[in-house]
Write a protein that holds these residues in place. Structure first.
Motif, mmCIF file in Angstrom:
data_model
loop_
_atom_site.group_PDB
_atom_site.id
_atom_site.type_symbol
_atom_site.label_atom_id
_atom_site.label_comp_id
_atom_site.label_asym_id
_atom_site.label_seq_id
_atom_site.Cartn_x
_atom_site.Cartn_y
_atom_site.Cartn_z
ATOM 1 N N LEU A 120 0.816 -1.213 0.000
ATOM 2 C CA LEU A 120 0.000 0.000 0.000
ATOM 3 C C LEU A 120 0.851 1.266 0.000
ATOM 4 C CD1 LEU A 120 -2.779 -1.240 2.420
ATOM 5 C CD2 LEU A 120 -2.915 -1.000 -0.066
ATOM 6 N N SER A 121 1.971 1.235 0.704
ATOM 7 C CA SER A 121 2.817 2.428 0.737
ATOM 8 C C SER A 121 3.436 2.714 -0.630
ATOM 9 C CB SER A 121 3.894 2.313 1.816
ATOM 10 O OG SER A 121 4.871 1.363 1.462
ATOM 11 N N LYS A 122 3.658 1.682 -1.435
ATOM 12 C CA LYS A 122 4.152 1.898 -2.805
ATOM 13 C C LYS A 122 3.138 2.706 -3.615
ATOM 14 C CE LYS A 122 7.098 -2.134 -3.076
ATOM 15 N NZ LYS A 122 7.273 -3.500 -3.572
ATOM 16 N N GLU A 123 1.859 2.442 -3.375
ATOM 17 C CA GLU A 123 0.813 3.194 -4.072
ATOM 18 C C GLU A 123 0.785 4.649 -3.615
ATOM 19 O OE1 GLU A 123 -0.597 1.828 -6.680
ATOM 20 O OE2 GLU A 123 0.484 -0.017 -6.198
ATOM 21 N N LEU A 124 1.012 4.871 -2.334
ATOM 22 C CA LEU A 124 1.074 6.245 -1.819
ATOM 23 C C LEU A 124 2.304 6.966 -2.371
ATOM 24 C CD1 LEU A 124 -0.223 8.399 -0.045
ATOM 25 C CD2 LEU A 124 1.019 7.430 1.915
ATOM 26 N N PHE A 125 3.411 6.272 -2.472
ATOM 27 C CA PHE A 125 4.621 6.842 -3.060
ATOM 28 C C PHE A 125 4.350 7.336 -4.483
ATOM 29 C CE2 PHE A 125 8.669 6.013 -5.452
ATOM 30 C CZ PHE A 125 9.386 7.083 -4.938
ATOM 31 N N LYS A 126 3.614 6.538 -5.263
ATOM 32 C CA LYS A 126 3.270 6.958 -6.630
ATOM 33 C C LYS A 126 2.480 8.267 -6.622
ATOM 34 C CE LYS A 126 2.915 2.229 -8.426
ATOM 35 N NZ LYS A 126 1.953 1.217 -8.913
ATOM 36 N N GLU A 127 1.559 8.411 -5.687
ATOM 37 C CA GLU A 127 0.803 9.666 -5.585
ATOM 38 C C GLU A 127 1.719 10.825 -5.212
ATOM 39 O OE1 GLU A 127 -2.777 9.850 -3.249
ATOM 40 O OE2 GLU A 127 -3.484 7.939 -4.053
ATOM 41 N N PHE A 128 2.623 10.603 -4.265
ATOM 42 C CA PHE A 128 3.556 11.653 -3.856
ATOM 43 C C PHE A 128 4.405 12.103 -5.033
ATOM 44 C CE2 PHE A 128 4.032 11.682 1.020
ATOM 45 C CZ PHE A 128 2.679 11.493 1.196
ATOM 46 N N ILE A 129 4.833 11.166 -5.854
ATOM 47 C CA ILE A 129 5.604 11.502 -7.058
ATOM 48 C C ILE A 129 4.725 12.312 -8.014
ATOM 49 C CG2 ILE A 129 6.693 10.543 -9.133
ATOM 50 C CD1 ILE A 129 8.451 10.275 -6.649
ATOM 51 N N TYR A 130 3.513 11.871 -8.241
ATOM 52 C CA TYR A 130 2.591 12.566 -9.145
ATOM 53 C C TYR A 130 2.391 14.018 -8.708
ATOM 54 C CZ TYR A 130 -1.583 13.857 -11.728
ATOM 55 O OH TYR A 130 -2.489 14.520 -12.543
ATOM 56 N N TYR A 131 2.216 14.236 -7.401
ATOM 57 C CA TYR A 131 1.959 15.579 -6.872
ATOM 58 C C TYR A 131 3.236 16.352 -6.541
ATOM 59 C CZ TYR A 131 -3.029 14.560 -6.552
ATOM 60 O OH TYR A 131 -4.337 14.266 -6.845
ATOM 61 N N ASN A 132 4.388 15.802 -6.922
ATOM 62 C CA ASN A 132 5.681 16.450 -6.671
ATOM 63 C C ASN A 132 5.917 16.756 -5.192
ATOM 64 O OD1 ASN A 132 6.553 16.567 -9.442
ATOM 65 N ND2 ASN A 132 5.003 18.165 -9.721
ATOM 66 N N VAL A 133 5.455 15.860 -4.331
ATOM 67 C CA VAL A 133 5.683 16.021 -2.896
ATOM 68 C C VAL A 133 7.131 15.666 -2.569
ATOM 69 C CG1 VAL A 133 5.017 15.159 -0.604
ATOM 70 C CG2 VAL A 133 3.264 15.581 -2.350
ATOM 71 N N LEU A 134 7.674 14.711 -3.315
ATOM 72 C CA LEU A 134 9.066 14.314 -3.161
ATOM 73 C C LEU A 134 9.568 13.741 -4.467
ATOM 74 C CD1 LEU A 134 8.577 11.045 -2.838
ATOM 75 C CD2 LEU A 134 8.258 11.659 -0.470
ATOM 76 N N GLU A 135 10.893 13.500 -4.504
ATOM 77 C CA GLU A 135 11.475 13.085 -5.778
ATOM 78 C C GLU A 135 12.190 11.737 -5.745
ATOM 79 O OE1 GLU A 135 13.969 16.241 -7.172
ATOM 80 O OE2 GLU A 135 12.325 17.697 -7.143
ATOM 81 N N THR A 136 12.696 11.337 -4.594
ATOM 82 C CA THR A 136 13.525 10.139 -4.559
ATOM 83 C C THR A 136 13.005 9.105 -3.563
ATOM 84 O OG1 THR A 136 14.983 10.909 -2.795
ATOM 85 C CG2 THR A 136 15.561 11.551 -5.062
ATOM 86 N N LYS A 137 13.469 7.877 -3.758
ATOM 87 C CA LYS A 137 13.146 6.789 -2.821
ATOM 88 C C LYS A 137 13.706 7.086 -1.437
ATOM 89 C CE LYS A 137 11.501 2.789 -4.620
ATOM 90 N NZ LYS A 137 10.267 2.198 -4.478
ATOM 91 N N GLU A 138 14.905 7.688 -1.385
ATOM 92 C CA GLU A 138 15.514 8.013 -0.090
ATOM 93 C C GLU A 138 14.637 9.007 0.680
ATOM 94 O OE1 GLU A 138 17.448 7.483 -2.883
ATOM 95 O OE2 GLU A 138 18.081 5.597 -1.954
ATOM 96 N N GLU A 139 14.123 10.008 -0.028
ATOM 97 C CA GLU A 139 13.200 10.951 0.620
ATOM 98 C C GLU A 139 11.966 10.210 1.136
ATOM 99 O OE1 GLU A 139 12.872 15.187 -1.367
ATOM 100 O OE2 GLU A 139 12.976 13.622 -2.911
ATOM 101 N N TRP A 140 11.469 9.298 0.319
ATOM 102 C CA TRP A 140 10.280 8.535 0.682
ATOM 103 C C TRP A 140 10.529 7.704 1.942
ATOM 104 C CZ3 TRP A 140 5.469 8.205 1.085
ATOM 105 C CH2 TRP A 140 4.785 6.999 1.229
ATOM 106 N N LEU A 141 11.678 7.059 2.001
ATOM 107 C CA LEU A 141 11.997 6.268 3.192
ATOM 108 C C LEU A 141 11.999 7.142 4.442
ATOM 109 C CD1 LEU A 141 14.857 3.985 1.778
ATOM 110 C CD2 LEU A 141 12.505 3.303 2.336
ATOM 111 N N GLN A 142 12.580 8.323 4.340
ATOM 112 C CA GLN A 142 12.633 9.213 5.512
ATOM 113 C C GLN A 142 11.249 9.730 5.881
ATOM 114 O OE1 GLN A 142 15.497 9.608 7.415
ATOM 115 N NE2 GLN A 142 13.880 10.276 8.796
#
Length: 181
Positions: A120-142
């Motif tokens: 489920l978090s992978k799906e949220l990550f895709k949304e964050f990328i779409y909305y330019n909330v973050l750019e990298t996997k490292e940012e996502w992990l943090q």
């Protein structure tokens, strides 16, 4: 609803809505909630992310306005106020003020303490990328670490049934973060 849901809402989707409603049903059964309040919780559960059809920003208030015409046909003012409070309780950071709001807040973030978190978090990550909330996997992990460390479940049921898995997930994510030089 399913026909109106945009493809870029990969986490805040109809599947998430169904999941939250099903989790609410578990709470309703566990706490033996009466039919009238159970119905209000269910209405809020299926409506809590409708605002995403308009914007992710302040989506709770947008959703409340969107569903108001439908609610006015079926509910009285007190019931509508209850549904609105339940929806507002899902706003992060969550600040539920009633037991029923605690239920919906915990149901909305139930996945944090489940074994399907990664999916489920992978799906949220895709949304964050779409909305330019973050750019990298490292940012996502943090972001995930910060969120999990600062999140608390509200109901005894969630604390008992979700907290230990949430802590395991947190440790797993922390182990993936590269140490800073």
């Amino acid at each position: 609803m399913k026909d109106k849901w945009p493809c870029h809402l990969t986490y805040h989707s109809i599947l998430h809505t169904i999941d939250v409603a099903n989790v609410c049903n578990t709470y309703i059964s566990h706490y033996a909630i009466d039919k009238d309040n159970a119905d209000l919780i269910r209405i809020a559960a299926i409506s809590h992310d409708i605002g995403y059809l308009i914007s992710p920003v302040n989506h709770e208030e947008l959703g409340i306005k969107e569903i108001e015409p439908f609610l006015k046909k079926e509910l009285n003012e007190r019931q509508i106020a209850t549904v609105n409070g339940l929806i507002r309780a899902t706003k992060v950071p969550q600040k539920p003020t009633t037991f029923y709001e605690e239920i919906l807040a915990d149901a909305d973030l139930d996945y944090l303490g489940r074994t399907d978190y990664n999916k489920l978090s992978k799906e949220l990550f895709k949304e964050f990328i779409y909305y330019n909330v973050l750019e990298t996997k490292e940012e996502w992990l943090q972001v995930q670490v910060d969120f999990l460390e600062n999140h608390d479940y509200h109901t005894a049921f969630a604390k008992e049934n979700r907290s230990s898995q949430k802590m395991l997930t947190l440790q797993e994510i922390k182990s993936k973060i590269r140490p800073q030089k």
